[in-house]
Design a protein around this motif. Structure first.
Motif, PDB file in Angstrom:
ATOM      1  N   ALA A 244      55.645  67.424 -18.819  1.00 28.65           N
ATOM      2  CA  ALA A 244      56.354  67.798 -18.562  1.00 28.65           C
ATOM      3  C   ALA A 244      56.851  66.729 -18.332  1.00 28.65           C
ATOM      4  N   THR A 245      58.608  66.109 -17.714  1.00 26.58           N
ATOM      5  CA  THR A 245      58.978  64.357 -17.373  1.00 26.58           C
ATOM      6  C   THR A 245      59.027  64.298 -16.287  1.00 26.58           C
ATOM      7  N   ARG A 246      58.238  63.851 -15.455  1.00 25.39           N
ATOM      8  CA  ARG A 246      58.706  63.294 -13.904  1.00 25.39           C
ATOM      9  C   ARG A 246      60.083  63.178 -13.826  1.00 25.39           C
ATOM     10  N   VAL A 247      61.186  62.167 -13.516  1.00 29.01           N
ATOM     11  CA  VAL A 247      61.956  62.202 -13.626  1.00 29.01           C
ATOM     12  C   VAL A 247      63.052  63.287 -13.299  1.00 29.01           C
ATOM     13  N   ILE A 248      62.545  64.295 -14.686  1.00 28.49           N
ATOM     14  CA  ILE A 248      63.691  65.658 -14.458  1.00 28.49           C
ATOM     15  C   ILE A 248      62.530  66.518 -13.044  1.00 28.49           C
ATOM     16  N   GLU A 249      61.948  66.736 -13.031  1.00 28.69           N
ATOM     17  CA  GLU A 249      61.733  67.501 -12.176  1.00 28.69           C
ATOM     18  C   GLU A 249      62.018  67.162 -10.463  1.00 28.69           C
ATOM     19  N   GLU A 250      62.034  65.648 -10.938  1.00 23.86           N
ATOM     20  CA  GLU A 250      62.216  64.674  -9.513  1.00 23.86           C
ATOM     21  C   GLU A 250      63.224  65.093  -9.275  1.00 23.86           C
TER      22      GLU A 250
ATOM     23  N   ASN B 185      68.437  56.535 -14.747  1.00 22.42           N
ATOM     24  CA  ASN B 185      67.634  57.626 -15.445  1.00 22.42           C
ATOM     25  C   ASN B 185      67.693  57.436 -16.453  1.00 22.42           C
ATOM     26  N   GLU B 186      68.938  57.044 -17.178  1.00 22.15           N
ATOM     27  CA  GLU B 186      68.518  56.851 -18.623  1.00 22.15           C
ATOM     28  C   GLU B 186      67.355  56.956 -19.522  1.00 22.15           C
TER      29      GLU B 186
ATOM     30  N   VAL C 276      74.825  63.555 -20.858  1.00 24.51           N
ATOM     31  CA  VAL C 276      73.589  62.835 -21.543  1.00 24.51           C
ATOM     32  C   VAL C 276      73.081  63.775 -21.647  1.00 24.51           C
ATOM     33  N   PRO C 277      71.691  64.100 -23.273  1.00 29.52           N
ATOM     34  CA  PRO C 277      71.242  65.321 -23.206  1.00 29.52           C
ATOM     35  C   PRO C 277      70.045  66.025 -22.893  1.00 29.52           C
TER      36      PRO C 277
ATOM     37  N   ASP D 145      62.476  56.035 -21.585  1.00 35.48           N
ATOM     38  CA  ASP D 145      60.341  55.058 -21.076  1.00 35.48           C
ATOM     39  C   ASP D 145      59.266  56.205 -20.719  1.00 35.48           C
ATOM     40  N   GLU D 146      59.634  57.072 -20.273  1.00 39.64           N
ATOM     41  CA  GLU D 146      58.556  58.173 -19.394  1.00 39.64           C
ATOM     42  C   GLU D 146      58.063  58.568 -20.309  1.00 39.64           C
TER      43      GLU D 146
END
Length: 410
Positions: free
Chosen positions: A47-53, A27-28, A93-94, A33-34
Motif C-alpha cells: 500500500a502506498t504511503r502517500v495515499i494513506e497519508e 504528489n504525482e 489523476v488516475p 517514485d514510491e
C-alpha cells in the motif's frame, strides 16, 4: 433546462480543486517514485504511503464517500448528478479517487452491499469499506469464456448443506493485488437448469478463505497497476456460509445490472476529467514549444485538434449529466440507453483527446515524464471494462429498433 450546478456542488468543486492543487498534483511524482522504490526493493504489492497519508485530509475536508446516494451508512453521499462534476475532477489523476474512498471496484462493491446484502454482511464488510480500512475486488470475468456475455460464466456455486462450494477461475479481478483487499464479490452459476438470465448468483467471499489462490497479475500495455493489480484467481472448493449469498439464488444477473450502472457512469465521469487534463497539458505544451518558426499552438493542425477536443468534451459532459439525471429521477433501468451511450462515447472521446495531447508532446508524451501515456492505457481498458463497446452499441440499437417495431405494430 437548468445546466448550472447547485451552490452546494459549486462549493464542493472549489474545495476539491483546492485539495488537488495542495495535495494531489504535488504528489504525482512521489506516488510513482514510491511504487518504483517498492518494486526495486522486491515487492510492488505494498500500500502506498502517500495515499494513506492523504485519506485523513480528505475526510477532514468533507470529501469522503461522495459516490453513494441514499445510504444511512454514508450520509455524505451525493446524487449521481451532484457527484458527476466531482468525480470528473478525480479523473484528472488516475490514483486520486482512492484518496476520497471513491475508487473502483470498491465503489461498485459498496453499492452492491448497500443495496443487496444483509445487515450482518453490511456490518462485517460494508462498514470497513466505507471507513477505507480495507479494499475489495469483484470477480466476474473468466479466461475460458467470452465474458462480455455474462450468461457464459461457468464458475460454479453449489449448495452443500449450510454452505456454498465455489469452483472456477476468474481474471481481471481488479484490486485483488492490494494487500488490503479482504473481500471478494463473486459471480457464478448456481442454477444451470434455470432460464438463461436466472442461472447466476453473487456471493460474498472473504479473501483469506481456504481454496483461494491468486495466480498472477495481468499487465495492461506494460503496466501492472501495482499495488492495485488485475489478478487471475483460482477458487477450488471454496466454502462460505449460505448467508453470504446476495439477494437469492438466480439473481446475480439482476444484481450485475444494478451494480454496473453506477460503475459505468463513474468511469465516464472520470474519463471526462482525464480528457480535460490532457487538453490542459496539450494547450500548455503547444504554447511552450516552437516548431518551423512559430509555437506549436499556432500551427493550424494543432488549433483544429484543440477546438475539436473542446467540442467533444463538452458534448460528452452533457450526455453524462443527462444519464446521471435520469438515474436519479427515473432509475437505472429507465436510463439504460443513456448509460450505454455514454459508456461508448466517453472512453473513445478521452482516447482521442489523449492521443492528440501525446502528439503535441512528441516523444515526451509516451514517457512517464507526463501522465498521458498511463492515462491512455487506462482509458483503452474502459472500452472493454463493464462491457465492451460492441455490447453497448447492440443494446442501444435494440432499444432504438424496438421503438419503431412498436410504432409499426400500432
Amino acid at each position: 433546462m437548468q445546466f448550472d450546478y447547485t451552490p452546494k456542488v459549486k462549493e464542493m468543486q472549489g474545495r476539491l480543486l483546492a485539495f488537488f492543487e495542495q495535495h494531489i498534483y504535488p504528489n504525482e511524482r512521489r506516488y510513482l517514485d514510491e511504487i518504483r522504490s517498492n518494486r526495486e526493493a522486491g515487492n510492488a504489492w505494498v500500500a502506498t504511503r502517500v495515499i494513506e497519508e492523504l485519506k485523513p485530509l480528505a475526510r477532514e475536508a468533507g470529501l469522503w464517500n461522495l459516490f453513494l446516494p441514499r445510504s444511512t451508512r454514508a450520509p455524505e453521499g451525493l446524487s449521481n448528478l451532484e457527484y458527476a462534476p466531482l468525480c470528473e475532477i478525480m479523473g484528472r489523476v488516475p490514483w486520486s479517487p482512492e484518496v476520497f474512498n471513491c475508487s473502483a471496484p470498491d465503489t461498485g462493491n459498496m453499492e452492491t452491499l448497500e443495496r443487496y446484502a444483509s445487515e450482518a454482511l453490511k456490518d462485517r464488510w460494508l462498514e470497513p469499506l466505507l471507513r477505507g480500512d480495507i479494499r475489495s475486488a469483484f470477480l466476474m470475468t473468466e479466461p475460458a469464456v467470452a465474458s462480455s456475455d455474462a450468461t457464459n460464466i461457468a464458475c460454479s456455486i453449489e449448495r452443500d448443506g449450510d454452505q456454498y462450494v465455489i469452483n472456477g477461475t476468474k481474471w481481471w479481478s481488479s484490486g485483488a493485488g492490494d494487500p488490503r483487499c479482504k473481500v471478494y464479490i463473486v459471480m457464478g452459476k448456481s442454477s444451470p437448469d434455470a432460464p438463461r438470465h436466472a442461472q447466476q448468483s453473487m456471493i460474498v467471499v472473504p479473501a483469506d478463505t481456504p481454496g483461494i489462490s491468486v495466480k498472477r497479475p495481468l499487465s495492461v500495455y506494460g503496466y501492472d497497476d501495482a499495488p492495485h493489480g488485475h489478478m487471475e484467481i483460482e477458487l477450488r472448493n471454496v466454502r462460505v456460509p449460505v448467508s453470504n449469498l446476495l439477494l437469492g439464488e438466480g439473481r446475480g444477473f439482476e444484481i450485475a445490472q444494478g451494480r454496473l450502472g453506477p460503475g459505468r457512469i463513474h468511469h465516464c465521469m472520470r474519463s471526462i476529467g482525464a480528457a480535460e487534463r490532457a487538453l490542459e497539458l496539450m494547450c500548455t505544451r503547444s504554447l511552450e514549444r516552437t516548431a518551423f518558426g512559430k509555437p506549436i499552438g499556432e500551427q493550424g493542425v494543432t488549433q483544429e485538434r484543440i477546438a475539436q477536443a473542446r467540442c467533444e468534451i463538452e458534448m460528452t459532459r452533457l450526455l453524462t449529466l443527462k444519464a446521471a439525471y435520469m438515474m436519479d429521477t427515473v432509475g437505472n433501468k429507465a436510463a439504460r440507453a443513456e448509460i450505454a451511450m455514454i459508456k461508448v462515447v466517453a472512453p473513445n472521446m478521452a482516447l482521442q483527446v489523449l492521443d492528440w495531447a501525446i502528439q503535441v508532446h512528441g516523444a515526451a508524451g509516451v514517457s512517464d515524464d507526463f501522465p498521458l501515456a498511463y492515462a491512455w492505457a487506462n482509458q483503452r481498458t474502459l472500452r472493454l471494462a463493464d462491457g465492451p463497446d460492441e455490447v453497448h452499441r447492440n443494446a442501444i440499437a435494440r432499444l432504438e429498433l424496438n421503438r419503431y417495431r412498436q410504432m409499426q405494430a400500432v
